[in-house]
Each structure stands twice: as structure tokens, then as C-alpha cells.
Design an enzyme around this catalytic site. Sequence first.
Site, PDB file in Angstrom:
ATOM      1  N   CYS A   1     -22.743  19.414  46.241  1.00 23.80           N
ATOM      2  CA  CYS A   1     -22.570  18.992  47.635  1.00 23.80           C
ATOM      3  C   CYS A   1     -21.084  19.037  47.974  1.00 23.80           C
ATOM      4  O   CYS A   1     -20.263  18.460  47.256  1.00 23.80           O
ATOM      5  CB  CYS A   1     -23.104  17.575  47.811  1.00 23.80           C
ATOM      6  SG  CYS A   1     -22.806  16.904  49.462  1.00 23.80           S
TER       7      CYS A   1
ATOM      8  N   CYS B   1     -25.203  11.432  49.478  1.00 28.51           N
ATOM      9  CA  CYS B   1     -24.383  11.073  50.647  1.00 28.51           C
ATOM     10  C   CYS B   1     -25.088  11.348  51.971  1.00 28.51           C
ATOM     11  O   CYS B   1     -24.527  11.067  53.034  1.00 28.51           O
ATOM     12  CB  CYS B   1     -23.045  11.797  50.617  1.00 28.51           C
ATOM     13  SG  CYS B   1     -23.149  13.533  51.061  1.00 28.51           S
TER      14      CYS B   1
ATOM     15  N   CYS C   1     -33.599  26.620  52.111  1.00 27.00           N
ATOM     16  CA  CYS C   1     -32.706  27.494  52.872  1.00 27.00           C
ATOM     17  C   CYS C   1     -31.484  26.658  53.246  1.00 27.00           C
ATOM     18  O   CYS C   1     -31.565  25.758  54.082  1.00 27.00           O
ATOM     19  CB  CYS C   1     -33.462  27.975  54.112  1.00 27.00           C
ATOM     20  SG  CYS C   1     -32.542  29.134  55.105  1.00 27.00           S
TER      21      CYS C   1
HETATM   22 FE    FE Z   1     -23.529  14.734  49.096  1.00 31.11          FE
END
Ligand code: FE
Length: 134
Positions: free
Chosen positions: A48, A100, A120
Site C-alpha cells: 500500500c 489504512c 483491478c
Molecule cells: Fe494502507
Amino acid sequence: MPEKMQKSDDEWKALLTPDQYAVCRQKGTERAFTGAYYDTKTKGRYLCVCCGNELFSSESKFDSGSGWPSFWSPLVSESIETETDSGFGMVRTEVLCGRCGAHLGHVFDDGPPPTHLRYCINSVALKLLPKEGR
Ligand code: FE
């Protein structure tokens, strides 16, 4: 289970680029075939971009032809969360970072075996950590 991370919009705005903020915190979508990773074959893990949570492995990445990086599975199920998204006159399943809450993209049921799912994902929401010793 990843520990949850919460920050204010102002904190995210200070940490992220405008493109990252627009996609991850305001549920935007990058234009197809413009992102860094839609065609990437490098082995490694996709984190991320907001919090560093490990989201996807190159081992479940496939070429969907959609212009966005596509995976048939998250790294582990806790990596992500999903929510129903009824925006833009469609009912889709939104994919969010399990740590998060960053908007990552959507998941569809037209993927390849073994799961037949297609996650996706916007390139701008990801950061590739290449596997060492390739
Ligand atoms: Fe995150």
C-alpha cells in the site's frame, strides 16, 4: 491481522502526492494504461503506497488487458477489505487496504483460475517491493 492506521485528511494530504491522494483517499481512478504497474512482470510484493501494508504478490498478478494491474488474489485475505460501491450507476465491490482504508480499486468475478476473481487495482495506490536475488 494488520493493526489499523487512521490519519486525518490533512495528514494524508501532506504525505501523499496529489495523484495518490485523489485515488487512495478520494476514491479516484487513474486512466487505463497510464499507471506504473499495469504491464509489470517484476517479481515481488506490492505494498500500500499509503501505509506499507503488504497487499499483493507478483505470483497472483496476471495480464487482464484492462490497463490496470490485476491480481487473482490478495497476499492474504486480511490484506484487504471490500465494500459495496453503488457509485456511477453501477454496483461494484470496492477494494480497500485492510490497514489504512486506502481505496485501491475494485474486484470483479471475471478473473482466471483458481479464484476466478480479478482485483483491478490502481498503480498509484501501490508500491512494488522487488524480490531480492532474482
Ligand atoms: Fe494502507
